[in-house]
Design a protein around this motif. Structure first.
Motif, mmCIF file in Angstrom:
data_model
loop_
_atom_site.group_PDB
_atom_site.id
_atom_site.type_symbol
_atom_site.label_atom_id
_atom_site.label_comp_id
_atom_site.label_asym_id
_atom_site.label_seq_id
_atom_site.Cartn_x
_atom_site.Cartn_y
_atom_site.Cartn_z
ATOM 1 N N PHE A 142 31.725 61.104 55.478
ATOM 2 C CA PHE A 142 32.757 61.706 56.311
ATOM 3 C C PHE A 142 32.706 61.083 57.703
ATOM 4 N N GLY A 143 33.842 60.732 58.228
ATOM 5 C CA GLY A 143 33.908 60.106 59.541
ATOM 6 C C GLY A 143 34.940 59.004 59.548
ATOM 7 N N PRO A 144 35.225 58.409 60.700
ATOM 8 C CA PRO A 144 36.270 57.380 60.801
ATOM 9 C C PRO A 144 36.044 56.176 59.902
ATOM 10 N N SER A 145 34.786 55.891 59.557
ATOM 11 C CA SER A 145 34.495 54.696 58.751
ATOM 12 C C SER A 145 35.070 54.797 57.334
ATOM 13 N N ARG A 146 35.378 56.022 56.901
ATOM 14 C CA ARG A 146 35.890 56.156 55.530
ATOM 15 C C ARG A 146 37.252 55.497 55.372
ATOM 16 N N TRP A 147 37.988 55.330 56.463
ATOM 17 C CA TRP A 147 39.312 54.706 56.372
ATOM 18 C C TRP A 147 39.226 53.186 56.267
ATOM 19 N N LEU A 148 38.015 52.656 56.424
ATOM 20 C CA LEU A 148 37.821 51.216 56.254
ATOM 21 C C LEU A 148 37.418 50.870 54.826
ATOM 22 N N LYS A 149 37.149 51.918 54.038
ATOM 23 C CA LYS A 149 36.734 51.705 52.643
ATOM 24 C C LYS A 149 37.932 51.889 51.719
ATOM 25 N N TRP A 150 37.984 51.024 50.703
ATOM 26 C CA TRP A 150 39.045 51.170 49.682
ATOM 27 C C TRP A 150 38.649 52.284 48.722
ATOM 28 N N ARG A 151 39.421 53.346 48.736
ATOM 29 C CA ARG A 151 39.219 54.468 47.832
ATOM 30 C C ARG A 151 40.466 54.562 46.950
ATOM 31 N N PRO A 152 40.360 54.256 45.643
ATOM 32 C CA PRO A 152 41.536 54.086 44.784
ATOM 33 C C PRO A 152 42.533 55.223 44.849
ATOM 34 N N THR A 153 42.064 56.465 44.809
ATOM 35 C CA THR A 153 42.998 57.594 44.752
ATOM 36 C C THR A 153 43.703 57.786 46.084
ATOM 37 N N VAL A 154 42.978 57.653 47.188
ATOM 38 C CA VAL A 154 43.600 57.794 48.505
ATOM 39 C C VAL A 154 44.508 56.610 48.795
ATOM 40 N N SER A 155 44.053 55.412 48.417
ATOM 41 C CA SER A 155 44.842 54.205 48.685
ATOM 42 C C SER A 155 46.165 54.203 47.930
ATOM 43 N N LEU A 156 46.215 54.945 46.817
ATOM 44 C CA LEU A 156 47.461 55.014 46.051
ATOM 45 C C LEU A 156 48.656 55.379 46.920
ATOM 46 N N VAL A 157 48.435 56.334 47.840
ATOM 47 C CA VAL A 157 49.562 56.867 48.616
ATOM 48 C C VAL A 157 49.752 56.132 49.933
ATOM 49 N N MET A 158 48.999 55.040 50.135
ATOM 50 C CA MET A 158 49.088 54.297 51.393
ATOM 51 C C MET A 158 49.946 53.043 51.272
ATOM 52 N N LEU A 214 34.317 66.876 46.209
ATOM 53 C CA LEU A 214 34.925 65.559 46.449
ATOM 54 C C LEU A 214 36.431 65.629 46.274
ATOM 55 N N ALA A 215 36.893 66.375 45.280
ATOM 56 C CA ALA A 215 38.337 66.504 45.048
ATOM 57 C C ALA A 215 39.019 67.133 46.265
ATOM 58 N N ASP A 216 38.405 68.193 46.822
ATOM 59 C CA ASP A 216 38.996 68.844 48.005
ATOM 60 C C ASP A 216 39.044 67.865 49.182
ATOM 61 N N TYR A 217 37.990 67.078 49.314
ATOM 62 C CA TYR A 217 37.888 66.098 50.390
ATOM 63 C C TYR A 217 39.010 65.055 50.269
ATOM 64 N N VAL A 218 39.228 64.525 49.047
ATOM 65 C CA VAL A 218 40.257 63.511 48.804
ATOM 66 C C VAL A 218 41.650 64.103 49.009
ATOM 67 N N ILE A 219 41.865 65.322 48.559
ATOM 68 C CA ILE A 219 43.172 65.967 48.721
ATOM 69 C C ILE A 219 43.515 66.128 50.197
ATOM 70 N N THR A 220 42.514 66.464 51.008
ATOM 71 C CA THR A 220 42.738 66.608 52.450
ATOM 72 C C THR A 220 43.148 65.279 53.075
ATOM 73 N N ASP A 221 42.471 64.195 52.700
ATOM 74 C CA ASP A 221 42.812 62.869 53.246
ATOM 75 C C ASP A 221 44.205 62.437 52.804
ATOM 76 N N ILE A 222 44.571 62.732 51.552
ATOM 77 C CA ILE A 222 45.920 62.367 51.085
ATOM 78 C C ILE A 222 46.976 63.116 51.890
ATOM 79 N N ALA A 223 46.715 64.377 52.205
ATOM 80 C CA ALA A 223 47.659 65.156 53.004
ATOM 81 C C ALA A 223 47.829 64.553 54.398
#
Length: 529
Positions: A19-35, A55-64
């Protein structure tokens, strides 16, 4: 445009991050789908297990945060063992059947980048079978750019006909398989070619029994062997080809030959015998003339086909054998079922894939290429190449393709004819004189003159035959010959009464023929045998 819905697994490893700003530098398939700017995702159906809820709740929050217009629909799919193919496929199939898909209203993409390899394979299979009515979606990070997010994506359309190179290769392989089934002979009969194309598809896609019907000598045995070899080339079977002529199996020995026996099961059983069904394990079993089997043997064959298990004679323990069943017959099995001599349940099991081989007289345009094939076979067998001269070849083909040539023995007649001509050919060259002699020999063979009678002595007692007027004898001889050349009573009736039946509003040719034969104390089955 219809709303776009993506279905995919939460990646327990790929989608995880600190958790933190560095997570946006990593390719995460499910989150990247909507980017992706060029991929609209209106709804994401996110499959995951209970242990990954955080983890699912965490990913859903980032997608939102990055795509507030995307509605995430979490869906719980719990696996005891995510690497158990049967469990994963079964639960995904249950999901697919229960989910309210509406392809008329929505477009569906199935994301196959995340999940175990087993899950990805199952998603592929369910999409290919249209249980998941969409297309496959693959994603990957960008490489060599320093910024892997959001990566790239592509859609796989499983309609292979859209891919020209694949379609061309598939067509070429299908043509090669069909040619293989025909022993490489370029047949010219349209109906036979269509049938071979169908058999090629069935042999490649189905393990169900195959029933080959047709007159004796039409090539059922050879085709069955080629089907086995084709399946072996496609690695669908690995075992041997076992051929059984059921007409030679009689009485108690039939059970022993087919299903095997234990030592001491009956007098003479000095040792264990595996039986032909066991011998065919992993391969193909060709039951030629299956209509000649007794009802008890038929019942055991049905069980062996359905359960892949049977009981040897004298044994109290079942054995297993998994084989591809190919059955052959020159009888009308439907008629045999009605007469009670063939089990209706076995016939129903065999009748899924039924192919009727035409006799040689119905494929006269194929006589010429088969003539060359038989000459090649003679050369392989005898080590000597024999050819026709031009005049002799034209003379033989003209006779062979004419209505005068009856080909009552079908390809066996042709093979025997070529063998005789090749044997008598002076200096390896079949000339006009050799052909003329063979044509006369065939005429005598088909008329019965070579035996010095009209063939009725084989079906009637001498005193009965002596009491028949010559006029009736000629007519009866023709009727008997026609019956022997026909696969069923109905077919023989249609041939014999072709002219008169066209003038009647309704007719029963089989009944007319049955009554005619009854005048002489005959029936179709006895005559046909």
């Amino acid at each position: 445009m219809k709303p776009a819905v993506v279905i995919g697994f939460l990646g327990s490893t790929l989608d995880a991050s600190k958790f933190g700003p560095s997570r946006w530098l990593k390719w995460r398939p499910t989150v990247s789908l909507v980017m992706h700017e060029d991929l609209r995702v209106d709804r994401l159906v996110l499959l995951h297990g209970r242990r990954h809820q955080r983890l699912a709740d965490y990913v859903i929050t980032d997608i939102a945060d990055v795509s507030p217009e995307t509605l995430v629909e979490p869906h719980l799919v719990e696996f005891d063992d995510a690497w158990d193919f049967e469990e994963v496929y079964g639960k995904l199939l249950d999901f697919a059947r229960a989910y309210p898909f509406d392809p008329e209203v929505e477009d569906y993409l199935v994301h196959i980048t995340t999940g175990t390899h087993v899950a990805q394979i199952c998603l592929f299979l369910l999409t290919e079978a249209n249980y998941l009515p969409g297309r496959l979606l693959q994603t990957q990070p960008s490489r060599g750019t320093g910024d892997p997010v959001p990566g790239s994506w592509n859609v796989i359309d499983l309609d292979l006909s859209r891919y020209d190179s694949i379609a061309t290769r598939f067509a070429a392989e299908s043509a090669e398989s069909a040619s293989f089934l025909k022993s490489g002979i370029e047949t010219r009969n349209e109906a036979f070619n269509r049938m071979i194309d169908e058999i090629e598809q069935v042999a490649g896609r189905s393990r169900a029994p195959i029933l080959l019907m047709g007159p004796t000598g039409a090539g059922k045995s050879q085709l069955a062997r080629r089907i086995h070899e084709l399946k072996k080339l496609k690695r669908q079977v690995a075992g041997p080809f076992v051929e059984v002529n059921c007409a030679t199996l009689r009485g108690d020995s039939a059970m022993s030959a087919l299903f095997g026996h234990r030592k001491g099961a009956f007098t003479g059983a000095a040792a264990d015998r595996p039986g032909l069904l066991r011998s065919a394990d992993g391969g193909a079993l060709f039951l030629d003339e299956i209509g000649e089997l007794g009802l008890d043997e038929q019942a055991m064959i049905l069980r062996a086909v359905e359960d892949k298990r049977f009981l040897p004679v004298g044994s109290d323990k079942e054995v297993a054998s998994d084989f591809q069943l190919i059955a052959g017959t020159n009888r009308d099995l439907g008629h045999a079922v009605r007469e009670g001599t063939f089990r209706d349940d076995l016939y129903a099991r065999l009748n899924l894939w039924t192919f009727t081989l035409p006799g040689l007289a119905e494929r006269r345009e194929d006589i010429e290429p088969n003539l060359d094939y038989e000459l090649d076979r003679h050369a392989e067998r005898e080590g000597e190449r024999v050819t026709f001269n031009r005049e002799a070849r034209e003379c033989y083909i003209a006779f062979a393709t004419s209505g005068e040539a009856r080909w009552s023995g079908n390809f066996r007649d042709l093979a025997a004819s070529v063998t005789r001509m090749a044997t008598f050919a002076p200096k390896g060259r079949i000339d006009a004189a050799t052909v003329s002699a063979e044509i006369e020999r065939l005429r005598r063979l088909w008329s019965g003159a070579s035996e010095g009678d009209d063939g009725l002595a084989t079906v009637l007692a001498p005193d009965v035959l002596a009491a028949i007027d010559p006029f009736d004898r000629v007519q009866l001889s023709f009727v008997v010959t026609t019956c022997r050349q026909s696969a069923s009573l109905s077919q023989a009736g249609r041939t014999l009464f072709a002219a008169s039946r066209a003038r009647k509003a309704s007719s029963n040719d089989a009944d007319r023929l049955r009554k005619y034969l009854a005048r002489f104390g005959l029936d179709f089955e006895a005559v046909a045998r």
